[in-house]
Design a protein around this motif. Structure first.
Motif, mmCIF file in Angstrom:
data_model
loop_
_atom_site.group_PDB
_atom_site.id
_atom_site.type_symbol
_atom_site.label_atom_id
_atom_site.label_comp_id
_atom_site.label_asym_id
_atom_site.label_seq_id
_atom_site.Cartn_x
_atom_site.Cartn_y
_atom_site.Cartn_z
ATOM 1 N N ASP A 34 0.864 -1.179 0.000
ATOM 2 C CA ASP A 34 0.000 0.000 0.000
ATOM 3 C C ASP A 34 0.902 1.231 0.000
ATOM 4 O OD1 ASP A 34 -1.874 1.951 0.292
ATOM 5 O OD2 ASP A 34 -2.904 1.046 1.994
ATOM 6 N N ILE A 35 1.108 1.793 -1.179
ATOM 7 C CA ILE A 35 2.023 2.930 -1.312
ATOM 8 C C ILE A 35 1.335 4.236 -0.953
ATOM 9 C CG2 ILE A 35 3.515 4.193 -2.919
ATOM 10 C CD1 ILE A 35 3.961 1.699 -4.446
ATOM 11 N N GLU A 36 0.021 4.291 -1.110
ATOM 12 C CA GLU A 36 -0.688 5.552 -0.906
ATOM 13 C C GLU A 36 -1.059 5.808 0.549
ATOM 14 O OE1 GLU A 36 -4.026 5.846 -3.438
ATOM 15 O OE2 GLU A 36 -2.862 5.790 -5.277
ATOM 16 N N ARG A 37 -0.979 4.820 1.429
ATOM 17 C CA ARG A 37 -1.438 4.987 2.798
ATOM 18 C C ARG A 37 -0.562 5.980 3.563
ATOM 19 N NH1 ARG A 37 -2.748 0.885 5.336
ATOM 20 N NH2 ARG A 37 -2.597 1.839 7.410
ATOM 21 N N TYR A 38 -1.158 6.576 4.582
ATOM 22 C CA TYR A 38 -0.401 7.478 5.459
ATOM 23 C C TYR A 38 -0.618 7.056 6.909
ATOM 24 C CZ TYR A 38 1.237 11.544 8.007
ATOM 25 O OH TYR A 38 1.910 12.364 8.886
ATOM 26 N N ASP A 39 0.482 6.762 7.587
ATOM 27 C CA ASP A 39 0.461 6.459 9.013
ATOM 28 C C ASP A 39 1.285 7.531 9.717
ATOM 29 O OD1 ASP A 39 -0.973 3.851 9.008
ATOM 30 O OD2 ASP A 39 0.717 3.253 7.761
ATOM 31 N N HIS A 40 0.623 8.343 10.499
ATOM 32 C CA HIS A 40 1.265 9.523 11.072
ATOM 33 C C HIS A 40 2.369 9.171 12.076
ATOM 34 C CE1 HIS A 40 1.662 13.717 12.141
ATOM 35 N NE2 HIS A 40 1.562 13.406 13.416
ATOM 36 N N GLU A 41 2.276 8.009 12.689
ATOM 37 C CA GLU A 41 3.233 7.632 13.722
ATOM 38 C C GLU A 41 4.677 7.702 13.228
ATOM 39 O OE1 GLU A 41 5.061 6.171 17.186
ATOM 40 O OE2 GLU A 41 3.027 6.954 16.885
ATOM 41 N N ILE A 42 4.943 7.206 12.020
ATOM 42 C CA ILE A 42 6.324 7.190 11.538
ATOM 43 C C ILE A 42 6.803 8.601 11.201
ATOM 44 C CG2 ILE A 42 5.695 6.739 9.124
ATOM 45 C CD1 ILE A 42 8.280 5.052 8.969
ATOM 46 N N PHE A 43 5.917 9.445 10.650
ATOM 47 C CA PHE A 43 6.303 10.826 10.360
ATOM 48 C C PHE A 43 6.607 11.574 11.653
ATOM 49 C CE2 PHE A 43 5.105 15.315 9.868
ATOM 50 C CZ PHE A 43 5.930 15.686 8.821
ATOM 51 N N SER A 44 5.743 11.411 12.638
ATOM 52 C CA SER A 44 5.926 12.075 13.924
ATOM 53 C C SER A 44 7.214 11.618 14.599
ATOM 54 C CB SER A 44 4.727 11.788 14.827
ATOM 55 O OG SER A 44 4.922 12.331 16.113
ATOM 56 N N LYS A 45 7.442 10.304 14.574
ATOM 57 C CA LYS A 45 8.650 9.767 15.196
ATOM 58 C C LYS A 45 9.901 10.243 14.474
ATOM 59 C CE LYS A 45 10.609 7.116 18.268
ATOM 60 N NZ LYS A 45 10.492 7.397 19.713
ATOM 61 N N TYR A 46 9.825 10.267 13.141
ATOM 62 C CA TYR A 46 10.961 10.689 12.327
ATOM 63 C C TYR A 46 11.381 12.118 12.678
ATOM 64 C CZ TYR A 46 13.769 11.005 8.017
ATOM 65 O OH TYR A 46 14.784 11.130 7.110
ATOM 66 N N LEU A 47 10.415 13.038 12.703
ATOM 67 C CA LEU A 47 10.750 14.430 12.994
ATOM 68 C C LEU A 47 11.198 14.612 14.429
ATOM 69 C CD1 LEU A 47 9.543 14.862 10.198
ATOM 70 C CD2 LEU A 47 8.405 16.905 11.080
ATOM 71 N N SER A 48 10.625 13.847 15.352
ATOM 72 C CA SER A 48 11.046 13.935 16.758
ATOM 73 C C SER A 48 12.499 13.496 16.913
ATOM 74 C CB SER A 48 10.133 13.065 17.630
ATOM 75 O OG SER A 48 8.805 13.538 17.599
ATOM 76 N N ILE A 49 12.877 12.447 16.198
ATOM 77 C CA ILE A 49 14.264 11.973 16.245
ATOM 78 C C ILE A 49 15.204 13.008 15.634
ATOM 79 C CG2 ILE A 49 15.867 10.253 15.316
ATOM 80 C CD1 ILE A 49 13.646 8.188 15.581
ATOM 81 N N LEU A 50 14.786 13.627 14.537
ATOM 82 C CA LEU A 50 15.626 14.635 13.893
ATOM 83 C C LEU A 50 15.858 15.839 14.797
ATOM 84 C CD1 LEU A 50 14.387 14.654 10.179
ATOM 85 C CD2 LEU A 50 16.350 13.483 11.174
ATOM 86 N N LEU A 51 14.844 16.189 15.582
ATOM 87 C CA LEU A 51 14.992 17.332 16.489
ATOM 88 C C LEU A 51 15.992 17.055 17.603
ATOM 89 C CD1 LEU A 51 11.367 18.721 16.893
ATOM 90 C CD2 LEU A 51 13.304 19.811 15.753
ATOM 91 N N GLU A 52 16.293 15.784 17.844
ATOM 92 C CA GLU A 52 17.284 15.432 18.851
ATOM 93 C C GLU A 52 18.710 15.630 18.335
ATOM 94 O OE1 GLU A 52 16.432 11.409 19.829
ATOM 95 O OE2 GLU A 52 14.513 11.859 20.805
ATOM 96 N N GLN A 53 18.845 15.825 17.013
ATOM 97 C CA GLN A 53 20.151 16.040 16.396
ATOM 98 C C GLN A 53 20.426 17.541 16.291
ATOM 99 O OE1 GLN A 53 21.204 12.910 16.114
ATOM 100 N NE2 GLN A 53 19.089 12.226 16.391
ATOM 101 N N GLU A 54 21.664 17.876 16.029
ATOM 102 C CA GLU A 54 22.018 19.269 15.784
ATOM 103 C C GLU A 54 21.455 19.715 14.423
ATOM 104 O OE1 GLU A 54 23.474 21.358 17.788
ATOM 105 O OE2 GLU A 54 23.837 19.896 19.383
ATOM 106 N N ASN A 55 20.995 20.955 14.342
ATOM 107 C CA ASN A 55 20.432 21.457 13.091
ATOM 108 C C ASN A 55 21.385 21.299 11.920
ATOM 109 O OD1 ASN A 55 18.025 22.206 14.278
ATOM 110 N ND2 ASN A 55 18.667 24.316 14.659
ATOM 111 N N VAL A 56 22.646 21.570 12.179
ATOM 112 C CA VAL A 56 23.632 21.511 11.102
ATOM 113 C C VAL A 56 23.889 20.074 10.673
ATOM 114 C CG1 VAL A 56 25.635 21.392 12.648
ATOM 115 C CG2 VAL A 56 25.884 22.401 10.357
ATOM 116 N N GLU A 57 23.682 19.123 11.587
ATOM 117 C CA GLU A 57 23.935 17.719 11.268
ATOM 118 C C GLU A 57 22.882 17.160 10.315
ATOM 119 O OE1 GLU A 57 24.807 13.454 13.562
ATOM 120 O OE2 GLU A 57 24.211 15.236 14.695
#
Length: 352
Positions: A34-57
């Protein structure tokens, strides 16, 4: 008696997309994707993890344009989440000029850019996202897509845990995320494209590009059904490490491509997610050269907002209210939310 202050209004432009988070699954012995489906959990988790990194990284640069994530927030009650990106353009040393008297100021060095902070809102059910367009028009879908792809290694541990939790050894039932297919950025259906296509008197060249995972011929076969006509008629097909590029040209006699069928095919491809980019080149009724790409026909929304003497928003809440109004209006008009709530696969997913 109070003094009334009238603020100048600035036009704000938003670009709209729909994100999807593909899932491969095997249920009751039947394999599917299912390529068209959207599950918000992975998007939310992805951005939360990125915020734990340095902006420049986590910064991603394409040519002279850079993008990074500054902020992301949501709560369980709201159907929407908000975030903020930083985009800027560097690469050339330029002197600042005063617009009033043309006097020259300091230099902006080649490794510097003007700070553009842009906001976005995303619907947690459908994946529809509206992004504020920056003043310099730097932001575009390909820049955001590269940002997601560039940082995907940060979420690999989460993906491994997800795949482990959603595999049943006894029933052989599985729901799986592929690491190279985390988030797709799909254009919202836009009447602008259809209007633009009608202005073509002749289309001389149509090129569509699709990412593939491996350097094998089955990468072409994996292209969507919308691309079959191109594969059958294409005059040139090139297969690289990660990309299939198919070009369809006018014939040697200078006759343009068959317009009606080609326009229909382009509309189908545009409304799908089975491509990375495309370019259409031809002439209009005045015989002037005309070119269309994915970025210049992206769905746009416009409104005006009060700004102060420096061009900054008088009240940022007005921006957020408008973002919510426009995204809600679009979803109510174009989406049936009952289809999302009755999703059987969603009920089977176990999130880490």
């Amino acid at each position: 008696m109070g003094i009334s202050v009238t603020h100048k209004k600035l036009k704000v432009e938003l670009v709209g997309f729909r994100l999807s988070t593909p899932k491969h699954y095997k249920i009751d012995g039947v394999e599917n994707i299912d390529i068209e489906r959207y599950d918000h959990e992975i998007f939310s988790k992805y951005l939360s993890i990125l915020l734990e990194q340095e902006n420049v990284e986590i910064k991603k640069k394409i040519d002279n344009c850079s993008i990074t994530l500054l902020d992301y927030s949501e709560n369980e009650i709201s159907s929407y989440a908000f975030g903020k990106l930083l985009v800027f353009k560097s690469g050339k040393r330029q002197r600042i000029v005063n617009e009033d008297d043309l006097t020259e100021g300091e230099f902006k060095n080649r490794d510097q850019g003007l700070k553009n902070e842009i906001h976005f809102v995303i619907n947690k059910t459908t994946g529809v996202i509206l992004v504020e367009r920056d003043y310099e028009k730097i932001f575009k879908a390909s820049l955001l897509n590269s940002f997601f792809y560039h940082n995907k290694n940060f979420i690999y541990d989460y993906v491994d845990e997800f795949n482990k939790l959603n595999y049943n050894k006894e029933t052989k039932t599985s729901i799986e995320i592929h690491k190279n297919k985390l988030i797709y950025i799909n254009p919202l259906p836009s009447q602008d494209l259809f209007d633009e296509l009608e202005e073509f008197a002749r289309i001389k060249r149509f090129k569509v590009t699709k990412k593939v995972e491996k350097k094998k011929n089955h990468g072409i076969d994996g292209c969507a059904k919308e691309l079959e006509d191109i594969l059958n008629k294409a005059s040139n097909t090139s297969l690289g490490q990660n990309v299939v590029s198919i070009e369809y040209y006018m014939d040697e006699r200078g006759k343009g491509l068959e317009m009606d069928s080609l326009k229909k095919m382009i509309q189908n491809i545009y409304q799908s997610h089975y491509y990375e980019d495309f370019i259409i080149t031809g002439t209009n009724i005045d015989n002037d050269l005309k070119t269309l790409t994915k970025d210049n026909i992206t769905k746009r929304f416009e409104f005006k907002i009060p700004v102060d003497i420096d061009g900054n928003y008088v009240d940022i809440c007005i921006l957020f209210d408008k973002l919510l109004f426009l995204i809600q209006e679009y979803i109510e008009e174009h989406f049936d939310l009952d289809d999302y709530y009755s999703d059987k696969v969603r009920n089977l997913i176990v999130n880490p």
